[in-house]
Motif scaffolding. Structure first.
Motif, PDB file in Angstrom:
ATOM      1  N   GLY A   1      -5.767  -1.014  -1.223  1.00 23.63           N
ATOM      2  CA  GLY A   1      -6.134  -1.983  -2.437  1.00 23.63           C
ATOM      3  C   GLY A   1      -5.100  -2.722  -3.304  1.00 23.63           C
ATOM      4  O   GLY A   1      -5.129  -3.538  -4.272  1.00 23.63           O
ATOM      5  N   SER A   2      -3.850  -2.309  -3.048  1.00 26.00           N
ATOM      6  CA  SER A   2      -2.735  -2.913  -3.547  1.00 26.00           C
ATOM      7  C   SER A   2      -2.363  -4.405  -3.420  1.00 26.00           C
ATOM      8  O   SER A   2      -1.815  -4.972  -4.312  1.00 26.00           O
ATOM      9  CB  SER A   2      -1.354  -2.163  -3.253  1.00 26.00           C
ATOM     10  OG  SER A   2      -1.279  -0.840  -3.717  1.00 26.00           O
ATOM     11  N   HIS A   3      -3.198  -4.895  -2.648  1.00 25.20           N
ATOM     12  CA  HIS A   3      -3.077  -6.474  -2.728  1.00 25.20           C
ATOM     13  C   HIS A   3      -3.913  -7.191  -3.645  1.00 25.20           C
ATOM     14  O   HIS A   3      -3.700  -8.349  -3.688  1.00 25.20           O
ATOM     15  CB  HIS A   3      -3.758  -6.801  -1.187  1.00 25.20           C
ATOM     16  CG  HIS A   3      -5.020  -6.588  -1.022  1.00 25.20           C
ATOM     17  ND1 HIS A   3      -5.578  -5.266  -0.590  1.00 25.20           N
ATOM     18  CD2 HIS A   3      -6.145  -7.355  -1.113  1.00 25.20           C
ATOM     19  CE1 HIS A   3      -7.046  -5.064  -0.765  1.00 25.20           C
ATOM     20  NE2 HIS A   3      -7.290  -6.542  -1.256  1.00 25.20           N
ATOM     21  N   GLN A   4      -4.548  -6.348  -4.445  1.00 26.70           N
ATOM     22  CA  GLN A   4      -5.504  -7.082  -5.544  1.00 26.70           C
ATOM     23  C   GLN A   4      -4.340  -7.977  -6.297  1.00 26.70           C
ATOM     24  O   GLN A   4      -3.393  -7.563  -6.791  1.00 26.70           O
ATOM     25  CB  GLN A   4      -6.182  -6.226  -6.522  1.00 26.70           C
ATOM     26  CG  GLN A   4      -7.167  -5.222  -5.778  1.00 26.70           C
ATOM     27  CD  GLN A   4      -8.524  -6.359  -5.095  1.00 26.70           C
ATOM     28  OE1 GLN A   4      -8.584  -7.184  -5.660  1.00 26.70           O
ATOM     29  NE2 GLN A   4      -8.701  -5.551  -3.956  1.00 26.70           N
ATOM     30  N   GLY A   5      -4.591  -9.278  -6.562  1.00 25.40           N
ATOM     31  CA  GLY A   5      -3.938 -10.146  -7.244  1.00 25.40           C
ATOM     32  C   GLY A   5      -2.826 -10.975  -6.539  1.00 25.40           C
ATOM     33  O   GLY A   5      -2.059 -11.797  -6.824  1.00 25.40           O
ATOM     34  N   THR A   6      -2.761 -10.795  -5.153  1.00 25.98           N
ATOM     35  CA  THR A   6      -1.856 -11.489  -4.295  1.00 25.98           C
ATOM     36  C   THR A   6      -2.738 -12.342  -3.384  1.00 25.98           C
ATOM     37  O   THR A   6      -4.103 -12.376  -3.654  1.00 25.98           O
ATOM     38  CB  THR A   6      -1.394 -10.480  -3.289  1.00 25.98           C
ATOM     39  OG1 THR A   6      -2.183  -9.989  -2.414  1.00 25.98           O
ATOM     40  CG2 THR A   6      -0.439  -9.354  -3.892  1.00 25.98           C
TER      41      THR A   6
ATOM     42  N   SER B   1      -4.893 -10.614   2.119  1.00 26.23           N
ATOM     43  CA  SER B   1      -5.836  -9.557   2.189  1.00 26.23           C
ATOM     44  C   SER B   1      -5.634  -8.732   3.471  1.00 26.23           C
ATOM     45  O   SER B   1      -4.759  -9.114   4.311  1.00 26.23           O
ATOM     46  CB  SER B   1      -7.236 -10.606   2.564  1.00 26.23           C
ATOM     47  OG  SER B   1      -7.513 -11.096   1.485  1.00 26.23           O
TER      48      SER B   1
ATOM     49  N   CYS C   1      -4.736   0.105   4.026  1.00 23.26           N
ATOM     50  CA  CYS C   1      -4.800  -0.540   2.869  1.00 23.26           C
ATOM     51  C   CYS C   1      -5.365   0.392   1.956  1.00 23.26           C
ATOM     52  O   CYS C   1      -6.202   1.378   2.103  1.00 23.26           O
ATOM     53  CB  CYS C   1      -5.802  -1.665   2.907  1.00 23.26           C
ATOM     54  SG  CYS C   1      -6.214  -2.382   1.323  1.00 23.26           S
TER      55      CYS C   1
ATOM     56  N   SER D   1       0.832  -1.210   0.027  1.00 22.59           N
ATOM     57  CA  SER D   1      -0.048   0.123   0.015  1.00 22.59           C
ATOM     58  C   SER D   1       0.857   1.160  -0.106  1.00 22.59           C
ATOM     59  O   SER D   1       1.992   1.324   0.695  1.00 22.59           O
ATOM     60  CB  SER D   1      -0.988  -0.045   1.295  1.00 22.59           C
ATOM     61  OG  SER D   1      -1.699   1.310   1.202  1.00 22.59           O
TER      62      SER D   1
END
Length: 84
Positions: A38-43, A46, A36, A30
């Protein structure tokens, strides 16, 4: 559980408000640390939603290695420097 990348090698002091919901970045990516964006998208990692139990200062983990997320437990002291 997979741990996130180290965002910083020391915790950050934040002011929390009792009863307010926060989303702690667990992936370390992030741009809005320690929260957060939203940078965790695709990992597979959560963010952690939590409600502050009391108002005041809290030390949130930035190394993402804590056993007590989102709070610092001193795990940053045990991070080994990677060498090339």
């Amino acid at each position: 559980m997979e741990k996130g990348k180290v965002a910083a090698r020391e915790p950050v002091s934040v002011e929390l408000q009792a009863g307010k919901e926060y989303w702690w970045c667990a992936c370390g990516q992030s741009k809005n640390q320690p929260y957060c964006d939203g940078s965790h998208q695709g990992t597979e990692i959560s963010p952690l939603g939590f409600r502050a139990e009391k108002s005041g200062e809290a030390w949130l983990c930035m190394c993402k290695q804590t056993a007590n997320p989102p709070y610092c437990d001193g795990s940053h002291e045990n991070i080994v420097e990677e060498t090339d």
